[in-house]
Design a protein around this motif. Sequence first.
Motif, PDB file in Angstrom:
ATOM      1  N   GLU A  12      85.456   6.608 -25.576  1.00 29.00           N
ATOM      2  CA  GLU A  12      86.203   7.353 -24.561  1.00 29.00           C
ATOM      3  C   GLU A  12      86.527   6.466 -23.362  1.00 29.00           C
ATOM      4  O   GLU A  12      85.636   5.829 -22.788  1.00 29.00           O
ATOM      5  CB  GLU A  12      85.378   8.571 -24.113  1.00 29.00           C
ATOM      6  CG  GLU A  12      86.234   9.585 -23.410  1.00 29.00           C
ATOM      7  CD  GLU A  12      85.406  10.655 -22.717  1.00 29.00           C
ATOM      8  OE1 GLU A  12      84.192  10.726 -22.950  1.00 29.00           O
ATOM      9  OE2 GLU A  12      86.008  11.401 -21.928  1.00 29.00           O
ATOM     10  N   LYS A  13      87.825   6.414 -23.018  1.00 22.78           N
ATOM     11  CA  LYS A  13      88.319   5.662 -21.854  1.00 22.78           C
ATOM     12  C   LYS A  13      88.160   4.139 -21.981  1.00 22.78           C
ATOM     13  O   LYS A  13      88.196   3.418 -20.984  1.00 22.78           O
ATOM     14  CB  LYS A  13      87.645   6.141 -20.563  1.00 22.78           C
ATOM     15  CG  LYS A  13      87.976   7.579 -20.231  1.00 22.78           C
ATOM     16  CD  LYS A  13      87.656   7.908 -18.819  1.00 22.78           C
ATOM     17  CE  LYS A  13      88.125   9.317 -18.498  1.00 22.78           C
ATOM     18  NZ  LYS A  13      87.892   9.728 -17.161  1.00 22.78           N
ATOM     19  N   GLN A  64      88.303  -0.775 -19.665  1.00 22.44           N
ATOM     20  CA  GLN A  64      87.660   0.527 -19.413  1.00 22.44           C
ATOM     21  C   GLN A  64      88.397   1.202 -18.263  1.00 22.44           C
ATOM     22  O   GLN A  64      88.657   0.566 -17.233  1.00 22.44           O
ATOM     23  CB  GLN A  64      86.194   0.313 -19.021  1.00 22.44           C
ATOM     24  CG  GLN A  64      85.454   1.606 -18.744  1.00 22.44           C
ATOM     25  CD  GLN A  64      84.034   1.353 -18.235  1.00 22.44           C
ATOM     26  OE1 GLN A  64      83.780   0.377 -17.540  1.00 22.44           O
ATOM     27  NE2 GLN A  64      83.117   2.227 -18.593  1.00 22.44           N
ATOM     28  N   GLU A  65      88.729   2.468 -18.460  1.00 20.70           N
ATOM     29  CA  GLU A  65      89.443   3.207 -17.412  1.00 20.70           C
ATOM     30  C   GLU A  65      88.465   3.579 -16.307  1.00 20.70           C
ATOM     31  O   GLU A  65      87.623   4.456 -16.477  1.00 20.70           O
ATOM     32  CB  GLU A  65      90.076   4.466 -18.023  1.00 20.70           C
ATOM     33  CG  GLU A  65      90.876   5.266 -17.034  1.00 20.70           C
ATOM     34  CD  GLU A  65      91.618   6.407 -17.710  1.00 20.70           C
ATOM     35  OE1 GLU A  65      92.084   6.255 -18.856  1.00 20.70           O
ATOM     36  OE2 GLU A  65      91.723   7.470 -17.074  1.00 20.70           O
ATOM     37  N   ALA A  71      93.584   2.795 -15.570  1.00 20.67           N
ATOM     38  CA  ALA A  71      94.071   4.017 -16.240  1.00 20.67           C
ATOM     39  C   ALA A  71      95.521   3.823 -16.684  1.00 20.67           C
ATOM     40  O   ALA A  71      95.894   4.177 -17.806  1.00 20.67           O
ATOM     41  CB  ALA A  71      93.956   5.214 -15.302  1.00 20.67           C
ATOM     42  N   ASN A  74      95.620   1.558 -19.664  1.00 23.81           N
ATOM     43  CA  ASN A  74      95.157   2.191 -20.900  1.00 23.81           C
ATOM     44  C   ASN A  74      96.166   3.183 -21.472  1.00 23.81           C
ATOM     45  O   ASN A  74      96.007   3.646 -22.593  1.00 23.81           O
ATOM     46  CB  ASN A  74      93.788   2.852 -20.687  1.00 23.81           C
ATOM     47  CG  ASN A  74      92.661   1.858 -20.945  1.00 23.81           C
ATOM     48  OD1 ASN A  74      92.921   0.739 -21.394  1.00 23.81           O
ATOM     49  ND2 ASN A  74      91.440   2.246 -20.667  1.00 23.81           N
TER      50      ASN A  74
END
Length: 293
Positions: A12-13, A64-65, A71, A74
């Motif tokens: 996740e993220k 990694q967000e 963000a 990604n």
Amino acid sequence: MFKILDKRELCEKVHQFRIVAPRLVQKAKAGQFVILRKDEAGERVPMSIGGLDKKNGILTVVIQEVGKTSAAMNRMKAGDYFADVVGPLGLPSHIEKFGHCICIGGGVGIPPIYPIAQALKDAGNSVTTIIGARSTNLLTFDEELRSASDRLLISTDDGSYGTHGFVTTVLQKLITDGEKIDMVICVGPVPMMKAVVNTTREPKIKTFVSLNPVMVDGTGMCGACRVTVGGRTRFACVDGPDFDGHQVDFDEMTKRMKMYVRYEKIAYEGFLEDDCRLGKQVKAMNETSGSKK
Ligand code: NAD
Ligand code: FES
């Protein structure tokens, strides 16, 4: 312009990007980093190198967000282009024949330990890799690291896979069991690196840490990445990122890394609100055009 060849979600993220960058990849060595810019007006973001495919000229980075820019990155797709990928930056990791090396990666620090483990293995070392994550679903690069190491040991904070505990739980057991360890190198969150260094201090095991303080230019000019090592001011972007862990002032580094957290949070929340508004507008437009058909 640097094309994204492919992209995959690791957890996740957290996304892995493979980027076409043949000239950079030819020069780059394990332990160095790059600075990415999404577009002309974009923020410069330092990223550890997570893989170097020299044959095909492909650079791997794992994003990694954690804020507005990561963000936005990604949300990029295969076939999109980064405006800049600058590098290789920093000094390569210290690679020589040490004997038995322990490579440690924690959380999003796991992918960057992969090229380092590979380089240490290629230099004739016996390599044990320890990776740790909060839970099984956050473990990444285990297959790659299994192939690059003589032995892969895994820990999870919640005990859902491998040893129940931190990477230092595993490291401490090796030390207590009397294993001969000639060198340790670690990449991960600052509390992890500090804990690794505290574990290896008393048995006097040479320990390198890969530091990731706030960076701006990445070329030694702005002073943003200042750290204190052995009582001397050093710049992680040009004097590091790897340093002798027993000499690093982690408390000062932790304080400096917290300086912009509030502003990063505000920018990230603003980005998520805009993203949500845009998503609703696109959905409404699609529904309107669907109802007209
Ligand atoms: P996390 O907080 O989930 O921790 C990952 C693992 O590190 C844990 O499972 C545990 O095994 C170990 N760990 C964490 N705190 C510890 C402690 N106090 N004592 C012993 N072990 C501990 O990590 P995350 O949220 O994935 O964050 C990864 C961090 O790595 C980010 O802060 C990122 O900036 C950093 N990072 C650093 C580099 C670098 O070059 N140094 C590269 C990539 C990522
Ligand atoms: Fe500016 Fe290191 S990032 S001096």
